[in-house]
Design a protein around this motif. Structure first.
Motif, short mmCIF file in Angstrom:
data_model
loop_
_atom_site.label_atom_id
_atom_site.label_comp_id
_atom_site.label_asym_id
_atom_site.label_seq_id
_atom_site.Cartn_x
_atom_site.Cartn_y
_atom_site.Cartn_z
N UNK A 115 3.26 2.91 -1.10
CA UNK A 115 3.59 3.46 -2.41
C UNK A 115 3.83 4.95 -2.27
N UNK A 116 5.10 5.33 -2.32
CA UNK A 116 5.43 6.75 -2.28
C UNK A 116 5.02 7.47 -1.02
N UNK A 122 -5.44 -2.58 -2.08
CA UNK A 122 -5.53 -3.30 -3.35
C UNK A 122 -6.57 -4.41 -3.33
N UNK A 123 -7.04 -4.80 -2.16
CA UNK A 123 -8.06 -5.86 -2.06
C UNK A 123 -8.98 -5.56 -0.89
N UNK A 124 -10.24 -5.94 -1.01
CA UNK A 124 -11.19 -5.77 0.08
C UNK A 124 -12.28 -6.83 0.00
N UNK A 125 -12.71 -7.26 1.17
CA UNK A 125 -13.88 -8.15 1.28
C UNK A 125 -14.69 -7.69 2.48
N UNK A 139 -8.10 3.19 -2.74
CA UNK A 139 -8.04 4.44 -1.96
C UNK A 139 -6.67 4.61 -1.34
N UNK A 140 -6.17 5.83 -1.37
CA UNK A 140 -4.87 6.17 -0.78
C UNK A 140 -5.11 6.63 0.66
N UNK A 141 -4.41 6.03 1.60
CA UNK A 141 -4.60 6.36 3.01
C UNK A 141 -3.24 6.67 3.65
N UNK A 222 3.23 -6.04 2.37
CA UNK A 222 1.85 -5.54 2.47
C UNK A 222 1.37 -5.71 3.90
N UNK A 223 0.20 -5.18 4.15
CA UNK A 223 -0.45 -5.33 5.46
C UNK A 223 -1.90 -5.73 5.25
#
Length: 261
Positions: A115-116, A122-125, A139-141, A222-223
């Motif tokens: 994104x930009x 967008x998801x975590x487990x 979080x933006x990385x 996505x990744x």
């Protein structure tokens, strides 16, 4: 009372956008409408309504029903709606896949999208082996210093990738790749191998591996990554994770409508 553009001057860009949205909402509500009806709804001259509709038609957002007929929502809206729906489906379905994979691998699993010029998780487990994992959701990385980011960069169109490679790349640790040539070579390997790995490039003591997720058009949207402490996620362990992660990503891609030939 109908307003005259000639009396009030040309509409501002913001006003034109607002009117165009009103046209789309009218067509969505009524199914179809003619120029006169649209002009009356907006309170503008028919010539103004015609210009708005022509601009929307050029973008395939509306279409004319027969020669000189009424107008209806066009297939361009379907494309835009599909993109939004795909993002929502990815977050919803991705949460289930992340949890299943995290339970299987014992590591923290994330899904990130570009994104930009950055990546957003967008998801975590969290897996069973993770004692105090960070919450990366939202979080933006950086793209160049994370495994997910490298996957997104490797499969990004060349123009967007050049924008990232030609700007100053921040060094987060002594292991961060900041030389454009070295990073470009790394991205070629990622594209060839189908996965990316990071060894303390974003945070010291953190290793990660990521694989691509495909959309229904065959593009990488996505990744999916697995991350953990370097003492547990050795280079050998990371290579072992690639196969189950690729299988999980393929299953999720299939749920999103991607079926490889």
């Amino acid at each position: 009372m109908r307003n005259s553009d000639e009396a009030k001057g040309a509409a501002s860009p913001v006003q034109s956008v607002d009117r165009a949205i009103n046209v789309l909402e009218l067509l969505a509500r009524n199914g179809e409408a003619g120029i006169t009806e649209i002009a009356d709804e907006l309170g503008v001259h028919k010539s103004t309504a015609s210009r708005l509709v022509a601009a929307l038609e050029n973008r395939n957002l509306v279409e004319q029903l027969g020669e000189r007929g009424k107008y209806a929502i066009g297939f361009g809206i379907v494309r835009l709606a599909g993109a939004a729906t795909g993002r929502m489906d990815l977050a919803r379905l991705g949460t289930q896949t992340c949890q299943s994979l995290a339970d299987s691998l014992g590591e923290t699993v994330n899904i990130a999208v570009a994104d930009g010029g950055i990546a957003i998780n967008i998801s975590q487990a969290v897996g069973t082996a993770s004692v105090a994992a960070q919450n990366w959701t939202g979080r933006r990385t950086p793209l160049h210093a994370t495994s997910s980011g490298k996957v997104l960069l490797a499969f990004m169109n060349s123009a967007e990738r050049r924008k990232v490679l030609h700007r100053r790349l921040e060094e987060f640790t002594p292991r961060t790749l900041t030389a454009p040539g070295e990073l470009a070579a790394e991205l070629e390997r990622v594209a060839d191998d189908g996965y990316a790995a990071c060894f303390e490039e974003f945070e010291l003591g953190l290793h990660a591996v990521a694989v691509p997720i495909y959309g229904n058009g065959g593009e990488v949207i996505a990744a999916m990554s697995a991350s953990g402490p370097s003492y547990r996620l050795s280079r050998q362990r990371i290579r072992q994770l690639v196969r189950p992660m690729t299988a999980a990503a393929a299953e999720l891609s299939g749920q999103l409508g991607h079926f490889p030939a």
